[in-house]
Write an enzyme that holds these catalytic residues in place. Sequence first.
Site, mmCIF file in Angstrom:
data_model
loop_
_atom_site.group_PDB
_atom_site.id
_atom_site.type_symbol
_atom_site.label_atom_id
_atom_site.label_comp_id
_atom_site.label_asym_id
_atom_site.label_seq_id
_atom_site.Cartn_x
_atom_site.Cartn_y
_atom_site.Cartn_z
ATOM 1 N N PRO A 2 78.183 -51.553 88.305
ATOM 2 C CA PRO A 2 78.614 -51.381 87.098
ATOM 3 C C PRO A 2 78.582 -52.627 86.373
ATOM 4 C CG PRO A 2 80.524 -51.151 88.973
ATOM 5 C CD PRO A 2 79.023 -51.310 89.577
ATOM 6 N N GLU A 56 82.729 -54.154 98.565
ATOM 7 C CA GLU A 56 83.255 -55.068 97.196
ATOM 8 C C GLU A 56 81.889 -55.487 96.659
ATOM 9 O OE1 GLU A 56 86.289 -55.091 95.846
ATOM 10 O OE2 GLU A 56 86.403 -53.736 97.714
ATOM 11 N N ARG A 96 63.729 -34.426 86.646
ATOM 12 C CA ARG A 96 63.631 -33.408 85.373
ATOM 13 C C ARG A 96 62.582 -33.704 84.731
ATOM 14 N NH1 ARG A 96 66.363 -33.910 81.243
ATOM 15 N NH2 ARG A 96 66.578 -31.546 80.841
ATOM 16 N N ASP A 101 66.594 -31.466 74.764
ATOM 17 C CA ASP A 101 67.863 -31.774 75.306
ATOM 18 C C ASP A 101 68.465 -32.369 74.236
ATOM 19 O OD1 ASP A 101 67.745 -30.727 77.801
ATOM 20 O OD2 ASP A 101 66.903 -32.258 78.530
HETATM 21 CL CL1 6GU Z 1 75.619 -47.898 89.210
HETATM 22 N N1 6GU Z 1 77.575 -48.043 90.874
HETATM 23 C C1 6GU Z 1 79.050 -48.195 91.112
HETATM 24 N N2 6GU Z 1 79.625 -48.344 92.265
HETATM 25 N N3 6GU Z 1 80.009 -47.892 90.165
HETATM 26 C C2 6GU Z 1 79.444 -47.832 89.066
HETATM 27 C C3 6GU Z 1 78.166 -47.700 88.865
HETATM 28 C C4 6GU Z 1 77.098 -48.006 89.769
HETATM 29 N N4 6GU Z 1 77.773 -47.112 87.233
HETATM 30 C C5 6GU Z 1 79.049 -47.025 86.731
HETATM 31 N N5 6GU Z 1 79.983 -47.133 87.794
#
Ligand code: 6GU
Length: 262
Positions: free
Chosen positions: A89, A116, A154, A169
């Site tokens: 994230p 974590e 894709r 798309d």
């Molecule tokens: Cl790439 N990994 C994780 N663990 N959570 C996420 C993410 C990635 N992208 C959004 N949330």
Amino acid sequence: MRIDIVSLFPEFVAQCAAFGVVGRAAERGLLSLHGWNPRDYAEGNYRRVDDRPFGGGPGMVMLVDPLRASLDAARAADPRPVCVVYLTPQGVPLTQAKVRELAARERMVLLCGRYEGVDERLLATQVDEEISIGDYVLSGGELAAAVVVDAVARLQAGVLNDADSAEQDSFEPVDPAGDPGQLLLDCPHYTRPVSHELGDVPPVLMSGNHAEIARWRRQQALGRTWQRRPDLLDEAGLSKPDRALLSSYRASLGTVGDDSDG
Ligand code: 6GU
């Protein structure tokens, strides 16, 4: 294209490639997926892959060495140069432009963390880029890796059966030259029956007038983008005909003009 996935759940990788578009890409030899499990490279009877964080706090941190050995094995399995992408994230948000960039590569390694996190020293020295699939938290990178694999698969030439469908798309640039043109949401789609208790198919789609149909679809795409994802719509960047289509879409809703001069 070859994609190596470093993950504590390599069965997940196999599942990714088992069906649908990705499955077809794999069957046709257009994409090969390879899983690497850090546990196979972990030491000792317990084959530890994680440990407690220095400084305290909840959860566990993935150890440097099993991940590094997995990455080394993945790199060595193919002579072509490879980019290591860590799914997190904290990464750069994934966009269709980024997907296109990844899809053009000959190979990449996707690194999936669990717990974590991953020891920062591994990330700082072994990872080339970090990607996030959105502003929410998943318990591991595997689902994000599956998203990347699907989106990239894709776009491999020869994967989609209808050659046109990728270009039309949502999020694919409308300018086929590949410039990051205006990104729009998709128009609505209908199939049989024409008349249904839940509603009728818009008559224009049965008119046989291809120019009118294309115009309607374009207008729907513009209108929906304006309604649902105004952040995607650079109205100043729209062509004059597009602005006219959007303004008649708004008019058809009985909308009074907004603050912009579109
Ligand atoms: Cl790439 N990994 C994780 N663990 N959570 C996420 C993410 C990635 N992208 C959004 N949330």
